[in-house]
Design a protein around this motif. Sequence first.
Motif, mmCIF file in Angstrom:
data_model
loop_
_atom_site.group_PDB
_atom_site.id
_atom_site.type_symbol
_atom_site.label_atom_id
_atom_site.label_comp_id
_atom_site.label_asym_id
_atom_site.label_seq_id
_atom_site.Cartn_x
_atom_site.Cartn_y
_atom_site.Cartn_z
ATOM 1 N N LEU A 81 0.647 -14.182 4.990
ATOM 2 C CA LEU A 81 0.306 -12.903 4.353
ATOM 3 C C LEU A 81 1.376 -11.857 4.679
ATOM 4 O O LEU A 81 1.778 -11.703 5.839
ATOM 5 N N ILE A 82 1.823 -11.150 3.644
ATOM 6 C CA ILE A 82 2.831 -10.106 3.866
ATOM 7 C C ILE A 82 2.295 -8.804 3.281
ATOM 8 O O ILE A 82 1.923 -8.748 2.116
ATOM 9 N N VAL A 83 2.222 -7.782 4.124
ATOM 10 C CA VAL A 83 1.741 -6.479 3.637
ATOM 11 C C VAL A 83 2.741 -5.395 4.030
ATOM 12 O O VAL A 83 3.226 -5.363 5.165
ATOM 13 N N PHE A 84 3.061 -4.543 3.073
ATOM 14 C CA PHE A 84 3.996 -3.444 3.319
ATOM 15 C C PHE A 84 3.312 -2.115 3.031
ATOM 16 O O PHE A 84 2.368 -2.060 2.244
ATOM 17 N N THR A 85 3.831 -1.060 3.638
ATOM 18 C CA THR A 85 3.420 0.272 3.178
ATOM 19 C C THR A 85 4.667 1.065 2.819
ATOM 20 O O THR A 85 5.769 0.790 3.321
ATOM 21 N N CYS A 86 4.471 2.031 1.944
ATOM 22 C CA CYS A 86 5.599 2.848 1.494
ATOM 23 C C CYS A 86 5.066 4.229 1.133
ATOM 24 O O CYS A 86 3.902 4.363 0.747
ATOM 25 N N ASP A 87 5.902 5.255 1.266
ATOM 26 C CA ASP A 87 5.390 6.601 0.975
ATOM 27 C C ASP A 87 5.458 6.963 -0.504
ATOM 28 O O ASP A 87 5.143 8.063 -0.891
ATOM 29 N N ARG A 88 5.930 6.031 -1.337
ATOM 30 C CA ARG A 88 5.968 6.281 -2.786
ATOM 31 C C ARG A 88 5.951 4.944 -3.512
ATOM 32 O O ARG A 88 6.159 3.903 -2.875
ATOM 33 N N PRO A 89 5.736 4.967 -4.830
ATOM 34 C CA PRO A 89 5.774 3.697 -5.552
ATOM 35 C C PRO A 89 7.161 3.077 -5.464
ATOM 36 O O PRO A 89 8.164 3.799 -5.390
ATOM 37 N N ILE A 142 0.878 -1.182 0.000
ATOM 38 C CA ILE A 142 0.000 0.000 0.000
ATOM 39 C C ILE A 142 0.909 1.225 0.000
ATOM 40 O O ILE A 142 1.746 1.366 0.888
ATOM 41 N N TYR A 143 0.778 2.070 -0.998
ATOM 42 C CA TYR A 143 1.633 3.255 -0.980
ATOM 43 C C TYR A 143 0.820 4.537 -1.130
ATOM 44 O O TYR A 143 -0.302 4.521 -1.624
ATOM 45 N N GLY A 144 1.415 5.625 -0.663
ATOM 46 C CA GLY A 144 0.722 6.914 -0.741
ATOM 47 C C GLY A 144 1.397 7.913 0.180
ATOM 48 O O GLY A 144 2.238 7.552 1.008
#
Length: 457
Positions: free
Chosen positions: A250-258, A155-157
């Motif tokens: 299940l593996i979920v990551f977040t990031c502030d950009r693509p 999930i990024y944004g």
Amino acid sequence: MNSFEEIWLDCKNQLLNNIPPSVEKPFRMLDLKSINDDGVLTLSCPSNFYHSLVKEYIPQIENTVSEALNEEIKVNIVVEKPSGSKKTTQETIENKKTLNSSSKEKKPAEKKIKSNLNKKYRLDNFISGDNSAFAYEIAQIISKNPGTSYNPVLIYGGVGLGKTHLLQGIGNYIEEHNSDKTVIYTTAESFTNEFISVISKDINARTNFKKKYRKADVLLIDDIHFFEKKESTQEELFHIFNELYDRESLIVFTCDRPITELKNITDRLKTRFTRGTNVDLKPPEYETRVAIARQKMKNLGVKLSPDIVDFICTNVKTNVRDLEGAITTLGAALKITGKDIKIEDAREYLESWIVPEMLHSNKFTLNEIFSVTANYFNVSLVDMKSSSRKSHISVARQVGIYIAVKIGHFSQTEIGTFLNKDHTSISYTYNKLSSQIEIDESLKKAVKEIQIKLEQN
Ligand code: ADP
Ligand code: MG
């Protein structure tokens, strides 16, 4: 010996640690004016609004200063508007940065449970709009079928758009519905620090670290941009990733950009991050912002008038955390002063604290927008403000309203006041024109040409 100025700054810092975050800003703006022989300390603050917020704390200020000086001090706060000096955007942003980071430091420890999840972040209190529909849908699907549907998910944004909320919402949902699953939530920063601390210890510590992460059924890692340049941590994560992936955890990551924009992440780890589904969170549209604002008000027990909510949601566009901040502070002001918050107060707060660069005060005035639009359609400003329903006047008025919202960033309430109309009718007109403009080329052309005239004005 310390000068009184230094003593005051010490006291101010002490006070800042003991007041609610919502009055932090007005406290920081308190300036020392004088202290006289009778023990009266005079402070200044820049507006009546701030004065109404800080005056409740005069006894607390008196205690702190009296203790520091070992004598009884009385405090008097006067309002002194800064002499015409509007802060530059840069100054304000910097100010905001320091304030934000200090409020972060002081944030009370969040309620921890065994998996480290904060219970307040839930999927069912995440408000989804067009900006987040896809991400939200994926979050729901993977929560219901962890590891067997989409995997991994990224999930990024941008900042404050709900990445952590969604990530922890997934974890909380799985814990509630699948209590046998081991859910691990961590931030990339904590993961890195933990890894650094175990590599300097004995072999057991390192084995335990590996064991802990490898037994996850659900691994949630927040803010993976932090892994940039941390090669050894990336290496460790790479192995953990492979093992979990093979086991269908299940593996979920977040990031502030693509991911493509991340630098200094090894290619093989980048490929792992992007292997599954990548979804983005965009800033919410006006209607979603209002829905979020209403939910936050309900949770916080804050009752701001629809005008103020409209004003906040018109101006705070790109960051839900700021939207919350605006509501919390104005809500606190409402409680403390017991008086309705006026648009000017809300403007003052937002301008100096949240969105200096977005407020319209420096671009076009409503008068300019409606005059130029009236001119374009060959009607008068008086016609614009009238309730005439003649079709050419109505069209001119509607286009003016559309431009005032879309280009001028005025709130519907402000436009309503300018045109002597209810803000709901402004909202209705704006929504109607927004859809019409999609299909009507002549309207589109009119808006474009009026905008050019405004710029040339
Ligand atoms: P990020 O991790 O993207 O920087 P957060 O998840 O920390 O952002 O969100 C900032 C704040 O805004 C949190 O308090 C969160 O609950 C709230 N928030 C963000 N998006 C939403 C939403 N769609 N619905 C409800 N609250 C939201
Ligand atoms: Mg976050």
